[in-house]
Design a protein around this motif. Structure first.
Motif, PDB file in Angstrom:
ATOM      1  N   GLU A   1       0.836   3.781  -3.119  1.00 25.76           N
ATOM      2  CA  GLU A   1       0.755   5.312  -3.045  1.00 25.76           C
ATOM      3  C   GLU A   1       1.665   6.411  -3.499  1.00 25.76           C
ATOM      4  O   GLU A   1       1.502   7.417  -3.809  1.00 25.76           O
TER       5      GLU A   1
ATOM      6  N   GLU B   1      -1.596  -1.560  -6.178  1.00 23.94           N
ATOM      7  CA  GLU B   1      -0.872  -2.489  -5.463  1.00 23.94           C
ATOM      8  C   GLU B   1      -0.436  -3.758  -6.111  1.00 23.94           C
ATOM      9  O   GLU B   1       0.582  -4.440  -6.108  1.00 23.94           O
TER      10      GLU B   1
ATOM     11  N   THR C   1      -5.935  -0.103  11.254  1.00 19.73           N
ATOM     12  CA  THR C   1      -4.742  -0.109  10.571  1.00 19.73           C
ATOM     13  C   THR C   1      -3.355  -0.161  11.550  1.00 19.73           C
ATOM     14  O   THR C   1      -2.419  -0.741  11.039  1.00 19.73           O
TER      15      THR C   1
ATOM     16  N   HIS D   1      -6.625  -5.387   6.101  1.00 18.30           N
ATOM     17  CA  HIS D   1      -7.274  -4.072   5.690  1.00 18.30           C
ATOM     18  C   HIS D   1      -8.699  -4.301   5.822  1.00 18.30           C
ATOM     19  O   HIS D   1      -9.693  -3.126   6.123  1.00 18.30           O
TER      20      HIS D   1
ATOM     21  N   THR E   1       0.829  -1.175   0.081  1.00 21.28           N
ATOM     22  CA  THR E   1       0.219   0.068  -0.009  1.00 21.28           C
ATOM     23  C   THR E   1       0.875   1.065  -0.111  1.00 21.28           C
ATOM     24  O   THR E   1       0.576   2.001  -0.699  1.00 21.28           O
TER      25      THR E   1
ATOM     26  N   PRO F   1      -3.295  -6.204   2.388  1.00 16.40           N
ATOM     27  CA  PRO F   1      -4.688  -5.859   1.966  1.00 16.40           C
ATOM     28  C   PRO F   1      -6.052  -6.853   2.835  1.00 16.40           C
ATOM     29  O   PRO F   1      -6.808  -6.110   2.939  1.00 16.40           O
TER      30      PRO F   1
END
Length: 406
Positions: free
Chosen positions: A44, A50, A247, A240, A40, A237
């Motif tokens: 970003e 991803e 998180t 999440h 992640t 992921p």
């Protein structure tokens, strides 16, 4: 063919050399898997998906697989200490570039550079460990050195994830660069010169591949490791998606997984010499159960259940990693380098396949379905494990018969 002779006495320097080699294997495998815990933040930071970052794991693994085979064919007669030092420098350079990139393609190039060193390093590490200890300590040496691989596989990812969340993903690669420098210094000071030669060439590889037992081990490795990494590449992921896990708590989950993996590595070392097949079989079945459970449970699992399941997964995966490697080394004898190189190629190919299959399934379907399919696949690998004979003909016997026939 010249075989490598072990020293007669185990010294403090020998023990320290083994631990430096373990640190080295921890570093190279953590470098390989670091993006798993950083999917992640890297995605970003570089404005990509991803799954694109997941492909840096796949390509790294495939290049590493080819590098291992190349090394076994052409580099077996190069002084091992010198080659280890060169490969460590290449690995350090790869991590420095990865820590400073601003474009995805540059990151990919840095990863491929590291993969060239990775495959060759891992292929020769077993032969190096065997060469620096007395024969009666080969099992212990193998457990220590490849314990670094196991520890990285289960502990390196949470370390990377923690650093990525709290300090930035680039700092994770800087840490790997620093560890490469430490490994370089340790190898320079502690690992002795190994001047004897190993069996090399395409002929040796062909002879090793005449072992039906090794083919069963390689095939089981390919299936089990592919399934594991298809699921594990996307563990961050998946976490999440869980409502009960914040998180900020994800690093804690991964650290628990890593600690369980280290404990599993110790437990595996205690029982594996007497119960090799049983250890691998039980480990495979436990991972199968874990993945099926996670895939079928949805998003309503409690935090305590998630932690408990990750402990089981961490304990079991060490039995798979250490078990298959030990099985290869147990029958390799003087062909440790080529037999290990082929094993490394299968292992890294499996990592690449796992990450690629995982990326496709996540984008086309869902993470839960990926886990169900991965669980079923790793469960099937136990059929191959059961078929591997407990007593085997050594590779050296096969080679001797080959030379006699020629």
């Amino acid at each position: 063919m010249t075989s490598e002779k072990s020293p007669q006495d185990m010294t403090l320097r020998s023990w320290l050399a083994l631990f430096i080699l373990a640190l080295s294997t921890f570093t190279i495998v953590t470098t390989e898997l670091a993006p798993v815990g950083l999917l992640t933040p890297i995605a970003e930071g570089l404005s990509v998906s991803e799954s694109a970052i997941g492909m840096t794991v796949s390509l790294y693994a495939w290049v590493g697989a080819l590098s291992a085979l190349f090394a076994s064919v052409f580099l077996g007669n190069v002084a091992k200490k010198r080659l280890l030092l060169v490969l460590t420098i290449v690995l350090c350079l790869s991590n420095v570039i990865a820590a400073t990139v601003n474009a995805y393609m540059v990151l990919l190039a840095a990863r491929l550079l590291g993969a060239l060193a990775h495959g060759a390093f891992w292929a020769m590490i077993g032969a190096t460990a065997v060469a620096i200890v007395p024969a009666r300590y080969i099992g212990v040496a193998t457990s220590i050195v490849f314990g670094g691989v196991s520890a990285a596989s289960v502990f390196g990812v949470p370390v990377s994830n923690y650093i990525g969340i709290h300090f930035g993903w680039r700092q994770a690669f800087w840490l790997m660069a620093v560890l490469s420098v430490v490994a370089f210094a340790g190898i320079t000071l502690l690992v002795p010169q190994i001047i004897t030669k190993s069996a090399i060439g395409l002929g040796t590889l062909k002879s090793v591949l005449k072992s039906s037992t090794l083919w069963k081990i390689y095939s089981a490795t390919l299936l089990a490791v592919t399934a594991h990494f298809a699921a594990f590449t996307y563990i961050e992921p998946w976490l999440h998606t869980q409502n009960s896990i914040a998180t900020s708590a994800i690093p804690a989950v991964l650290f628990v997984y890593g600690i369980a993996g280290l404990a599993g590595n110790f437990l595996t070392g205690v029982v594996i010499d007497k119960y090799l097949k049983a250890t691998v079989s039980v480990s495979v079945l436990l991972i199968c159960a874990v993945l099926m459970f996670l895939g079928l449970s949805g998003v309503l699992l409690s935090g305590s259940v998630i932690f408990a399941v990750m402990v089981v997964w961490g304990l079991a995966v060490s039995g798979v990693f250490v078990g298959f490697q030990t099985w290869v080394l147990r029958i390799a004898e003087d062909t440790t380098f080529p037999a290990s190189a082929i094993y490394v190629s299968f292992f890294n190919t499996a990592i690449g396949l796992g990450a690629s299959i995982g990326a496709w399934m996540v984008s086309a379907f869902s993470v839960p379905l990926l886990y169900i399919v991965a669980g079923a696949a790793i469960g099937l690998s136990v059929l191959l494990v059961v078929a591997i004979p407990t007593r085997v003909i050594s590779i050296q016997t096969i080679l001797d018969k080959t030379y006699e026939s020629n």
